[in-house]
Design a protein around this motif. Sequence first.
Motif, mmCIF file in Angstrom:
data_model
loop_
_atom_site.group_PDB
_atom_site.id
_atom_site.type_symbol
_atom_site.label_atom_id
_atom_site.label_comp_id
_atom_site.label_asym_id
_atom_site.label_seq_id
_atom_site.Cartn_x
_atom_site.Cartn_y
_atom_site.Cartn_z
ATOM 1 N N GLY A 10 0.357 -3.502 -9.664
ATOM 2 C CA GLY A 10 -0.670 -4.049 -8.993
ATOM 3 C C GLY A 10 -0.892 -3.543 -7.327
ATOM 4 N N HIS A 11 -0.102 -2.568 -7.020
ATOM 5 C CA HIS A 11 -0.042 -2.245 -5.853
ATOM 6 C C HIS A 11 -1.230 -1.072 -5.441
ATOM 7 C CE1 HIS A 11 3.910 -4.060 -4.753
ATOM 8 N NE2 HIS A 11 4.205 -3.381 -5.855
ATOM 9 N N LYS A 12 -1.744 -1.000 -4.318
ATOM 10 C CA LYS A 12 -2.554 -0.104 -3.730
ATOM 11 C C LYS A 12 -2.104 1.361 -3.805
ATOM 12 C CE LYS A 12 -6.244 1.199 -0.703
ATOM 13 N NZ LYS A 12 -6.817 2.279 -1.334
ATOM 14 N N VAL A 13 -2.320 2.047 -4.533
ATOM 15 C CA VAL A 13 -1.874 3.501 -4.461
ATOM 16 C C VAL A 13 -2.896 4.531 -4.373
ATOM 17 C CG1 VAL A 13 -0.780 5.199 -6.158
ATOM 18 C CG2 VAL A 13 -0.199 3.008 -6.194
ATOM 19 N N ASN A 14 -2.664 5.574 -3.384
ATOM 20 C CA ASN A 14 -3.454 6.847 -3.258
ATOM 21 C C ASN A 14 -2.472 7.862 -3.235
ATOM 22 O OD1 ASN A 14 -4.801 4.906 -1.306
ATOM 23 N ND2 ASN A 14 -6.136 6.415 -2.059
ATOM 24 N N LEU A 15 -2.740 8.958 -3.599
ATOM 25 C CA LEU A 15 -2.196 10.299 -3.660
ATOM 26 C C LEU A 15 -2.838 11.534 -2.834
ATOM 27 C CD1 LEU A 15 -1.769 8.953 -6.761
ATOM 28 C CD2 LEU A 15 -0.221 11.144 -7.157
ATOM 29 N N ASN A 43 0.795 -1.006 0.057
ATOM 30 C CA ASN A 43 -0.004 0.146 -0.028
ATOM 31 C C ASN A 43 0.967 1.278 0.032
ATOM 32 O OD1 ASN A 43 -2.237 1.690 0.211
ATOM 33 N ND2 ASN A 43 -2.465 1.099 2.418
ATOM 34 N N PHE A 44 0.714 2.212 -1.006
ATOM 35 C CA PHE A 44 1.721 3.237 -1.127
ATOM 36 C C PHE A 44 0.862 4.660 -1.164
ATOM 37 C CE2 PHE A 44 4.063 0.079 -3.240
ATOM 38 C CZ PHE A 44 5.364 0.178 -2.842
ATOM 39 N N LEU A 45 1.211 5.636 -0.420
ATOM 40 C CA LEU A 45 0.584 6.729 -0.286
ATOM 41 C C LEU A 45 1.708 7.838 -0.966
ATOM 42 C CD1 LEU A 45 -1.470 8.934 0.499
ATOM 43 C CD2 LEU A 45 -0.430 8.796 2.696
ATOM 44 N N PHE A 46 1.504 8.703 -1.819
ATOM 45 C CA PHE A 46 2.276 9.575 -2.615
ATOM 46 C C PHE A 46 1.963 11.150 -2.164
ATOM 47 C CE2 PHE A 46 2.937 5.551 -4.788
ATOM 48 C CZ PHE A 46 4.200 5.683 -5.216
ATOM 49 N N VAL A 47 2.671 11.754 -1.502
ATOM 50 C CA VAL A 47 2.344 13.119 -0.948
ATOM 51 C C VAL A 47 2.958 13.963 -1.933
ATOM 52 C CG1 VAL A 47 2.212 14.747 1.001
ATOM 53 C CG2 VAL A 47 1.763 12.298 1.517
ATOM 54 N N LEU A 48 2.273 15.174 -2.416
ATOM 55 C CA LEU A 48 2.952 15.932 -3.447
ATOM 56 C C LEU A 48 2.750 17.543 -2.591
ATOM 57 C CD1 LEU A 48 4.261 16.887 -5.989
ATOM 58 C CD2 LEU A 48 2.108 16.947 -7.106
ATOM 59 N N SER A 49 3.510 18.080 -2.196
ATOM 60 C CA SER A 49 3.496 19.269 -1.316
ATOM 61 C C SER A 49 3.936 20.338 -2.274
ATOM 62 C CB SER A 49 4.148 19.253 -0.199
ATOM 63 O OG SER A 49 5.466 19.043 -0.115
#
Length: 116
Positions: A30-35, A3-9
């Motif tokens: 195939g990974h779970k991704v949120n931004l 499970n990945f979370l990509f934070v753009l600031s």
Amino acid sequence: MANFLFVLSKDDNEAATRCFQFAKVAHSKGHKVNLFFIDGGVMWADSTRDLSIKTTTGDCPNDYLPYLVEKEVEIGVCTPCAKNRKLDEAKFFHNMALDGGPHLIDMAAEAKVFNF
């Protein structure tokens, strides 16, 4: 799968390009991704923005963001960050929605977090 979370600031072309690139790679594997966009990064929610500006390596946000939009990868946009910059939610890409810090923390608690 992870499970990945990509934070753009940042409102920065290179940071956005890398954020979108790695989010696309993770999702396509195939990974779970949120931004989540915070601070100046919320400016990337504007669908009328020019996404074709090349980075030093020759790629651009338009090489990766359309995939994330097409695959409906969820992208949260910090509500106070967007409202104080007078961003029009009607111009957001369809996979983006105003969101808040509590949800960001919940996502981060269960993910590997990348900050851009």
